[in-house]
Design an enzyme around this catalytic site. Structure first.
Site, PDB file in Angstrom:
ATOM      1  CG  HIS A   1       3.602  -6.763   0.925  1.00 46.97           C
ATOM      2  ND1 HIS A   1       4.917  -6.356   0.928  1.00 46.97           N
ATOM      3  CD2 HIS A   1       3.528  -7.765   1.838  1.00 46.97           C
ATOM      4  CE1 HIS A   1       5.608  -7.056   1.803  1.00 46.97           C
ATOM      5  NE2 HIS A   1       4.791  -7.931   2.365  1.00 46.97           N
TER       6      HIS A   1
ATOM      7  CD  GLU B   1       6.776  -2.861   3.815  1.00 42.59           C
ATOM      8  OE1 GLU B   1       6.244  -3.610   4.653  1.00 42.59           O
ATOM      9  OE2 GLU B   1       6.362  -1.725   3.557  1.00 42.59           O
TER      10      GLU B   1
ATOM     11  CG  HIS C   1      -2.301  -3.663   7.253  1.00 41.54           C
ATOM     12  ND1 HIS C   1      -2.858  -2.767   6.355  1.00 41.54           N
ATOM     13  CD2 HIS C   1      -0.962  -3.649   6.997  1.00 41.54           C
ATOM     14  CE1 HIS C   1      -1.898  -2.257   5.585  1.00 41.54           C
ATOM     15  NE2 HIS C   1      -0.748  -2.768   5.970  1.00 41.54           N
TER      16      HIS C   1
ATOM     17  CG  HIS D   1       2.081   3.619   3.678  1.00 41.47           C
ATOM     18  ND1 HIS D   1       1.101   2.727   3.319  1.00 41.47           N
ATOM     19  CD2 HIS D   1       3.049   2.877   4.274  1.00 41.47           C
ATOM     20  CE1 HIS D   1       1.453   1.501   3.690  1.00 41.47           C
ATOM     21  NE2 HIS D   1       2.631   1.576   4.278  1.00 41.47           N
TER      22      HIS D   1
ATOM     23  CG  ASP E   1       6.745   0.818   8.284  1.00 38.48           C
ATOM     24  OD1 ASP E   1       6.481  -0.068   9.112  1.00 38.48           O
ATOM     25  OD2 ASP E   1       6.183   0.891   7.171  1.00 38.48           O
TER      26      ASP E   1
ATOM     27  CD  GLU F   1       8.325  -1.941   6.899  1.00 36.88           C
ATOM     28  OE1 GLU F   1       7.891  -0.962   6.269  1.00 36.88           O
ATOM     29  OE2 GLU F   1       7.640  -2.593   7.709  1.00 36.88           O
TER      30      GLU F   1
ATOM     31  CE1 TYR G   1       3.861 -11.256   5.669  1.00 33.21           C
ATOM     32  CE2 TYR G   1       3.983 -11.128   3.273  1.00 33.21           C
ATOM     33  CZ  TYR G   1       4.240 -10.580   4.522  1.00 33.21           C
ATOM     34  OH  TYR G   1       4.870  -9.360   4.602  1.00 33.21           O
TER      35      TYR G   1
ATOM     36  CG  ASP H   1     -18.058  12.195  27.730  1.00 37.34           C
ATOM     37  OD1 ASP H   1     -17.677  11.010  27.650  1.00 37.34           O
ATOM     38  OD2 ASP H   1     -18.246  12.789  28.807  1.00 37.34           O
TER      39      ASP H   1
ATOM     40  CG  ASP I   1       5.001  -3.600  10.225  1.00 36.45           C
ATOM     41  OD1 ASP I   1       5.444  -2.485  10.563  1.00 36.45           O
ATOM     42  OD2 ASP I   1       4.634  -3.853   9.064  1.00 36.45           O
TER      43      ASP I   1
ATOM     44  NE  ARG J   1       5.518  -6.529   7.147  1.00 38.60           N
ATOM     45  CZ  ARG J   1       4.339  -7.046   7.511  1.00 38.60           C
ATOM     46  NH1 ARG J   1       3.804  -8.058   6.829  1.00 38.60           N
ATOM     47  NH2 ARG J   1       3.690  -6.580   8.564  1.00 38.60           N
TER      48      ARG J   1
ATOM     49  CG  HIS K   1       5.911   2.413   2.359  1.00 35.59           C
ATOM     50  ND1 HIS K   1       6.131   3.225   3.447  1.00 35.59           N
ATOM     51  CD2 HIS K   1       5.830   1.148   2.855  1.00 35.59           C
ATOM     52  CE1 HIS K   1       6.175   2.498   4.554  1.00 35.59           C
ATOM     53  NE2 HIS K   1       6.000   1.232   4.220  1.00 35.59           N
TER      54      HIS K   1
END
Length: 487
Positions: A392, A420, A292, A403, A320, A443, A424, A65, A309, A441, A396
């Site tokens: 990648h 960004e 991610h 996004h 972002d 960004e 890797y 619930d 990130d 990374r 964006h």
């Protein structure tokens, strides 16, 4: 019985106060004038003799619930400012005539309910919508079933299709699923997921329905930000940059990924951000190679690079911002070599954020620099070698979505997009082991202006030297020591 009547009366009295009359709420949400102007902008782009229909987001169950924290559908919020579930708005391309008065939009919202508000919070209701959001043609959701418009007269009915969802018998009347089902029946729409017999004589399948056009229309509207949007978006970005700064100062080798996440999100709350714009990513060492990664469960960061990130959501708008820092405060030779290469690619990419330039250009520029750099470092053999070290894109839109929708053609004034690039190198890669487990990374959120690109997240250090210098500073959290609760 008398006590019960007193309780019900008290609930009804509190219900009359309502959300719209509370004095203890933030006042810097988007204005009702903004939402009205956005509906007018939508109407100007709609085909003649058409109606666009938008539904609120559904409530999603987390466990038993307990539901997930509610988040409004961004398009619905953009057009209305309404932050509650179980609602539908119809926006007409031209004014409609009626015996009860002319209208260009109809808004059906969830009904005021004292008992429900006691459990789950205030509802605006019809009067609250009219006063707070300025939408006068507002009605209780229960009245939607009585809407008697002949939808066959429209050349186009524009909406996003919803698939059926399984709900239990405890749901409210006129909740989102009822509104969607009623709407589909009114317009004569049947998708493959709808359990409506094709032979049902009460359903006349319509031919004037368009479930695809809305994506392009809303992308065109939302990809360029208004001054009012930019004010909120800039604050979300700056809050996120402050989180990165505080973590740089607080970081030490014995920290866990979860602690790092907690520091970021504490800073967000301290500055008044309601939520995170997306699940926080804190990846130490090889975990940073998972684009991610949201588990954030590594217990000790040691000498790892830590890829962070994260983005604060402020009044609906999300930043972002990504920084990658050494947990011990100093980049190793290999870590710095990769970091400096990514930074060089990002700097070159940011310069491409010019009005009229192609949105694909920053990524192409960054990829060329990274490939050339990887060859010099001996990680790949040729600039044309296919690899997954940079898997990648770079650019964006950001806004109500991390996004945000857009057409991704050319840069226009007052667009805000990420930049960004990343490298890797997971363990087991076909290169020298000294590079394994390094993930970087960087960004930033870039505003496109007549005077060139503006880095909205530049407060957070970006060069390796600047990061090390910031990490040497004292944190406000340095003296925070909690008691040990382990047995």
């Amino acid at each position: 019985m008398f006590l019960k009547r007193i309780i019900v009366a008290a609930l009804l009295l509190s219900s009359t106060i309502g959300f719209s009359q509370r004095k203890d709420l933030p006042t810097d949400f988007l204005s009702k004038e903004f939402h009205k102007e956005r509906r007018e902008a939508l109407r100007a782009k709609m085909p003649k003799n058409s109606v666009a229909v938008f539904f609120a987001n559904a409530v999603r169950n987390r466990a038993n619930d307990v539901d997930y924290v509610y988040h409004q559908d961004p398009n619905f919020y953009y057009l209305t400012g309404y932050r509650e579930p179980n609602a539908v708005i119809l926006i007409f391309s031209e004014e409609q005539k009626s015996d009860k008065g002319n209208y260009s939009e109809l808004f059906y919202v969830q009904k005021r309910n004292a008992m429900a508000e006691m459990w789950n919070g205030y509802r605006l209701g019809v009067k609250g919508v009219q006063k707070t959001l300025g939408i006068q043609n507002a009605f209780n959701g229960e009245d939607f079933v009585n809407l008697s418009i002949d939808f066959s007269k429209f050349d186009k009915i524009i909406f996003t299709d919803f698939k059926n969802d399984v709900r239990d018998n405890k749901r409210d009347r006129a909740d989102l699923y009822d509104l969607i089902a009623q709407f589909k029946q009114k317009v004569g729409y049947k998708s493959s997921s709808d359990k409506i017999p094709a032979s049902d004589k009460n359903i006349k399948v319509a031919t004037n329905i368009d479930t695809k056009a809305i994506r392009g229309i809303m992308a065109t509207l939302r990809e360029v930000k208004t001054k009012e949007e930019l004010k909120l978006l800039k604050k979300a970005v700056r809050i996120s940059a402050m989180g990165q700064i505080e973590v740089m100062k607080a970081m030490h080798p014995n920290m866990s990924e979860t602690e790092v996440q907690g520091v970021h999100e504490f800073v967000y709350k301290k500055y008044g951000a309601e939520y995170e714009g997306y699940p926080s990513i804190v990846g130490g060492g090889n975990n940073g190679c998972i684009l991610h990664y949201t588990e954030n469960s590594k217990t000790k960061l040691d000498k790892d690079l830590v890829l962070m990130d994260l983005g604060a959501e402020y009044r609906g708008y999300t930043a972002d911002v990504t920084r990658t820092i050494p947990a011990n405060g100093k980049f190793s030779k290999e870590q710095r070599a990769i970091y400096d290469l990514v930074y060089k690619a990002q700097e070159a990419g940011i310069k491409e954020y010019i009005i009229g330039g192609r949105i694909s250009k920053p990524g192409q520029t960054a990829r060329k620099i990274i490939n050339e750099g990887l060859v010099k470092l001996g990680i790949i053999k040729s600039v044309n070698e296919r690899h997954l070290y940079f898997p990648h894109g770079t650019s964006h839109h950001i806004g109500l979505d991390v996004h945000d929708p857009g057409n991704y053609t050319i840069f226009k004034e007052n667009m805000v997009l990420s930049m960004e690039p990343g490298i890797y190198i997971p363990e087991g890669s076909k290169c020298d082991k000294k590079w394994w487990g390094i993930a970087v990374r960087i960004e930033d959120d870039i505003l496109v202006t007549k005077n060139g690109p503006v880095n909205l997240s530049a407060d957070a250090p970006r060069t390796a030297d600047a990061i090390e210098k910031m990490m040497a500073k004292k944190s406000v959290l340095d003296d925070l020591v909690l008691p040990n609760i382990d047995d």
